[in-house]
Design an enzyme around this catalytic site. Structure first.
Site, PDB file in Angstrom:
ATOM      1  N   HIS A  34      44.690  24.223  35.543  1.00 39.23           N
ATOM      2  CA  HIS A  34      43.794  23.315  34.824  1.00 39.23           C
ATOM      3  C   HIS A  34      42.381  23.889  34.715  1.00 39.23           C
ATOM      4  CE1 HIS A  34      46.772  20.447  36.737  1.00 39.23           C
ATOM      5  NE2 HIS A  34      46.873  20.116  35.455  1.00 39.23           N
ATOM      6  N   GLN A  58      55.957   9.199  29.726  1.00 36.53           N
ATOM      7  CA  GLN A  58      56.630  10.492  29.699  1.00 36.53           C
ATOM      8  C   GLN A  58      57.490  10.731  30.940  1.00 36.53           C
ATOM      9  OE1 GLN A  58      52.697  12.517  29.589  1.00 36.53           O
ATOM     10  NE2 GLN A  58      53.678  14.071  30.824  1.00 36.53           N
ATOM     11  N   LYS A 144      50.379  27.393  28.529  1.00 37.93           N
ATOM     12  CA  LYS A 144      51.658  27.913  28.037  1.00 37.93           C
ATOM     13  C   LYS A 144      52.795  27.599  29.002  1.00 37.93           C
ATOM     14  CE  LYS A 144      49.998  31.844  25.299  1.00 37.93           C
ATOM     15  NZ  LYS A 144      49.916  33.322  25.258  1.00 37.93           N
ATOM     16  N   LYS A 145      52.456  27.170  30.217  1.00 36.81           N
ATOM     17  CA  LYS A 145      53.508  26.904  31.187  1.00 36.81           C
ATOM     18  C   LYS A 145      54.463  25.833  30.660  1.00 36.81           C
ATOM     19  CE  LYS A 145      54.619  25.618  35.774  1.00 36.81           C
ATOM     20  NZ  LYS A 145      54.721  24.174  35.507  1.00 36.81           N
ATOM     21  N   SER A 182      51.268  21.172  39.578  1.00 38.76           N
ATOM     22  CA  SER A 182      50.951  20.064  40.491  1.00 38.76           C
ATOM     23  C   SER A 182      52.149  19.714  41.355  1.00 38.76           C
ATOM     24  CB  SER A 182      50.512  18.835  39.689  1.00 38.76           C
ATOM     25  OG  SER A 182      49.372  19.147  38.929  1.00 38.76           O
TER      26      SER A 182
END
Lengths: 272, 272
Positions: A34, A58, A144-145, A182
């Site tokens: 981040h 989500q 992009k992860k 995370s």
């Protein structure tokens, strides 16, 4: 840095800004991944807005919505140190009302990540569209992860002709190669060690490709050899539009892997 | 007046405008109803943008997409006379790509108009959201005639926190009371005469209410008496959120009727 809780506050401030706004939407529990997005936004914009919102739509039933790591005070500190101008931290009732217009991601959103998490991307696009509506950014920063998420957000911006530039940012890794997430906090010591195989398998694939191997099946086979002792959910080789491809195209290929460690799913990928 | 065909043209111009933009989205075949929207936009904004686009995604299979009246040259003339600044007339391939993010209107969009035209409002919201993305209006003008459409667009703007003011404009009628509609051209002479009963039934209802009758069932019964010789599709009494109500609330009620004349559906309504 100003912390904003209501949409009215953000909108009132947004109206007064005529210079460029860079926006970094997050679910908090901020890590170096981040921070790299925020730094890029800081370099490229007059005003930087970060949001922290653990978006319920989500998460699927049974997923880690309730246990998702929350570290508001640490996150505020990080944003302050990164010279964020506005940190938007809305409540769920601020973001959602009883009846909602839903966003339906295209069919391909039900492949790969969407196969295990059907409807996940509908929720992602819904909250991103709301956050874009509120913050009206010029530039928005995504890692992009979450490659499939990034691809769908780019498609939404294109489909809806939003005047927003989506900036794709490189994956940030721990020193030993593990992609920052995370959810890494969920790993125990043994899992944390095994997780190194993810990035190693991708580096092995990249090296194979650099030696001229462009056959997707053979490259996937090599990855699966490296990961053979782990619980692989999927490996996939796709182009930038997220169609699976048989032949690797240089500069247009993403190799994706997802491995399970108990209830924790770890994603990693490499852009060829 | 400048006619624009591509999104790039609109976006390039939009970037240079800092004063208020009023937007009137239409499907063309402009009549006095549209003209009243354009005039209101002209009064209230520095820049007026009108779009003409017969949106395929809001037509159901078997509906009048192919025969929908098209009068491009007359429409251009009208816009010019109304001092429109920009007339946006995109092609279908400009507005839609192969794969699309879809918008899913809430469940109540499948009531009333949505009962006969399931999915119609998904298409309406999709194209309106695209057009909002392209034109980035400060104010957008819609007629009260398509009351359910207006209500859903207002909900979308609210849900997505778009910084757009939706202006609801009164129904414009022929001298004899028939609500203006591009589809009125489908009526033959006999049907055109019978169609007068629509507005008459609504005036009868309004007069009944002004005398103190607030019972929805009784008011609907009176409307249906006036329309008894016609092919009524539905009559409904709803509040501004489009929930059907048993007791009429002054200043919060819309009475809706739809009558079929062959393949032509005529809508009318009155806001109490």
């Amino acid at each position: 840095m100003k912390i904003l809780k209501t949409i009215e506050e953000v909108q009132a401030i947004r109206k007064t800004i005529t210079s460029s706004v860079g926006f970094v939407p997050t679910m908090g529990a901020l890590h170096d991944g981040h921070i790299s997005l925020i730094k890029k936004a800081r370099e490229e914009n007059e005003i930087v807005v970060v949001s922290i919102f653990v978006n319920p739509t989500q998460f699927l039933e049974g997923e880690d919505l309730d246990s998702y790591p929350r570290r508001d005070e640490a996150d505020k500190k990080i944003c302050e140190l990164c010279k964020v101008d506005y940190l938007f931290m809305p409540d769920i009732s601020t973001m959602y009302s009883k009846e909602e217009i839903l966003i339906k991601a295209p069919n391909k959103s039900y492949m790969l990540e969407g196969l295990t998490r059907p409807g996940h991307f509908d929720g992602v696009l819904q909250v991103v569209l709301k956050l874009f509506g509120i913050t009206q950014p010029n530039n928005a920063y995504f890692g992009k992860k979450d490659a499939q998420q990034l691809s769908l957000i780019m498609q939404m911006v294109k489909n809806l002709f939003l005047p927003i530039n989506i900036v794709a940012c490189d994956i940030i890794r721990e020193k030993d190669g593990l992609a920052m997430s995370s959810r890494n906090v969920y790993l125990d010591e043994k899992q944390r060690k095994e997780a190194l195989l993810l990035s190693q398998s991708l580096y092995t694939a990249a090296s194979l490709i650099s030696k001229g191997e462009l056959n997707s099946i053979l490259v996937k086979r090599r990855i699966e050899e490296v990961l053979k002792d782990l619980d692989i959910e999927y490996t996939a080789i796709v182009n930038r539009e997220f169609d699976e491809i048989d032949t690797i195209e240089l500069k247009n290929t993403i190799i994706l892997i997802v491995v399970r460690f108990g209830n924790t799913r770890l994603l990693d990928n490499i852009w060829i």
